[in-house]
Design an enzyme around this catalytic site. Structure first.
Site, PDB file in Angstrom:
ATOM      1  N   ASP A  65       0.833  -1.228   0.090  1.00 27.34           N
ATOM      2  CA  ASP A  65       0.000   0.079  -0.049  1.00 27.34           C
ATOM      3  C   ASP A  65       0.974   1.184   0.053  1.00 27.34           C
ATOM      4  OD1 ASP A  65      -1.658   2.123   0.899  1.00 27.34           O
ATOM      5  OD2 ASP A  65      -2.677   1.230   2.337  1.00 27.34           O
ATOM      6  N   ASN A  92       2.761   2.434 -10.538  1.00 32.84           N
ATOM      7  CA  ASN A  92       1.751   2.593 -11.343  1.00 32.84           C
ATOM      8  C   ASN A  92       0.342   3.127 -10.447  1.00 32.84           C
ATOM      9  OD1 ASN A  92      -0.522   1.617 -13.428  1.00 32.84           O
ATOM     10  ND2 ASN A  92      -0.878   0.162 -11.881  1.00 32.84           N
ATOM     11  N   TYR A 178      -7.297  14.839  -9.388  1.00 34.50           N
ATOM     12  CA  TYR A 178      -6.797  13.903 -10.151  1.00 34.50           C
ATOM     13  C   TYR A 178      -5.611  14.575 -11.330  1.00 34.50           C
ATOM     14  CZ  TYR A 178      -5.796  10.331 -13.673  1.00 34.50           C
ATOM     15  OH  TYR A 178      -4.886   9.320 -14.234  1.00 34.50           O
ATOM     16  N   LYS A 182      -1.338  14.545 -11.185  1.00 32.66           N
ATOM     17  CA  LYS A 182      -0.488  13.777 -12.301  1.00 32.66           C
ATOM     18  C   LYS A 182       0.433  14.921 -12.855  1.00 32.66           C
ATOM     19  CE  LYS A 182      -2.112   9.611 -12.069  1.00 32.66           C
ATOM     20  NZ  LYS A 182      -1.480   8.401 -11.789  1.00 32.66           N
ATOM     21  N   THR A 213     -10.523   0.932 -17.799  1.00 29.68           N
ATOM     22  CA  THR A 213      -9.956   0.289 -16.389  1.00 29.68           C
ATOM     23  C   THR A 213     -11.317   0.753 -15.419  1.00 29.68           C
ATOM     24  OG1 THR A 213      -8.953   2.159 -15.731  1.00 29.68           O
ATOM     25  CG2 THR A 213      -7.805   0.790 -17.018  1.00 29.68           C
TER      26      THR A 213
END
Length: 255
Positions: A65, A92, A178, A182, A213
């Site tokens: 984790d 990832n 998000y 990134k 996904t």
């Protein structure tokens, strides 16, 4: 280290029990690498590793984790004990913060109304988790003759693309969690690459594309195998390969 075979490369992939991470594990294993499948859920990790082994690959599950320093350090210890070195690190593991929804339905990401706790949680995984794992694995990467680090980012990280009113993101909802996480990850990638360049460690960020996904409720138009392919390409760069870059299947992604 008894399981080490001559010249066998070893890769650790975080968040590898499903989606792009698992696709990367499968493809690296097919190339002959021993893959360590990092997963928060031990059962899912073991199932994924078993599937890779059933296909003829060398795979091992490891509880990891990225937001839990104890499991991060334990994962590094397991790689140390099993192999003694690490050739490839794929950061990832990541979350959107909005759950399993298409990006055009992520209304909780809108900056003017976003929940700060959600933003913190996203950065904890997508940015701070990468720092934790990378730093824990660096001593093992330094033992590799050709170490590679690949940070899985997104086209949404590109400020050039996002700020273009006529660009591909113009119709999407603004994101305060998000996308900025990134963007921070790509910036972090450059800083690691600059530090580690002298040691021969190539560090790059990758935008796999809009892959179907769980994170986008399978609304993506690319397959996991297609998204994983560009990650694998950067994980297997030659000595003359780039570092401090941001790439997609089409080439360099604008910052």
């Amino acid at each position: 280290m008894s399981e080490r075979t001559a010249h066998q490369k070893v890769a650790l992939i975080t968040g590898a029990n499903k989606g792009i991470g698992r696709g990367v594990a499968e493809q690296l294993a097919a190339l002959g690498m021993a893959v360590m499948i990092g997963a928060r859920d031990v059962r899912r990790g073991e199932e994924s590793a078993a599937a890779v082994r059933a296909a003829g690959g060398d795979a091992h599950a490891v509880i990891l984790d990225v937001t839990d320093q104890v499991t991060v350090q334990e994962a590094a210890k397991q790689v140390e004990e099993r192999f003694g070195y690490l050739d490839v690190l794929i950061n990832n593991a990541g979350i959107t913060g909005s759950g399993r929804v298409s990006p055009d339905e992520a209304h909780d990401q809108v900056p003017s109304s976003v929940d700060l706790d959600m933003v913190r949680a996203v950065f904890e995984t997508n940015v701070f988790g990468v720092i934790a794992v990378t730093n824990a694995m660096l001593p093992l990467l330094r033992r590799s003759p050709a170490p590679r680090v690949v940070n899985v980012s997104s086209h949404a990280a590109s400020l050039s693309l996002a700020s273009n009113p006529d660009g591909p993101f113009a119709a999407l909802l603004p994101s305060a969690a998000y996308s900025p996480s990134k963007s921070a990850l790509t910036a972090l990638t450059v800083q690691y690459a600059n530090e580690l360049r002298k040691d021969g460690i190539l560090v790059n960020a990758v935008a796999p594309g809009f892959v179907a996904t769980d994170s986008n409720n399978h609304t993506g138009f690319l397959t996991v195998a297609q998204g994983a392919a560009v990650v694998v390409r950067l994980a297997t760069l030659g000595a003359d390969g780039p570092t401090a870059g941001f790439f997609s299947e089409e080439g360099s992604v604008p910052w």
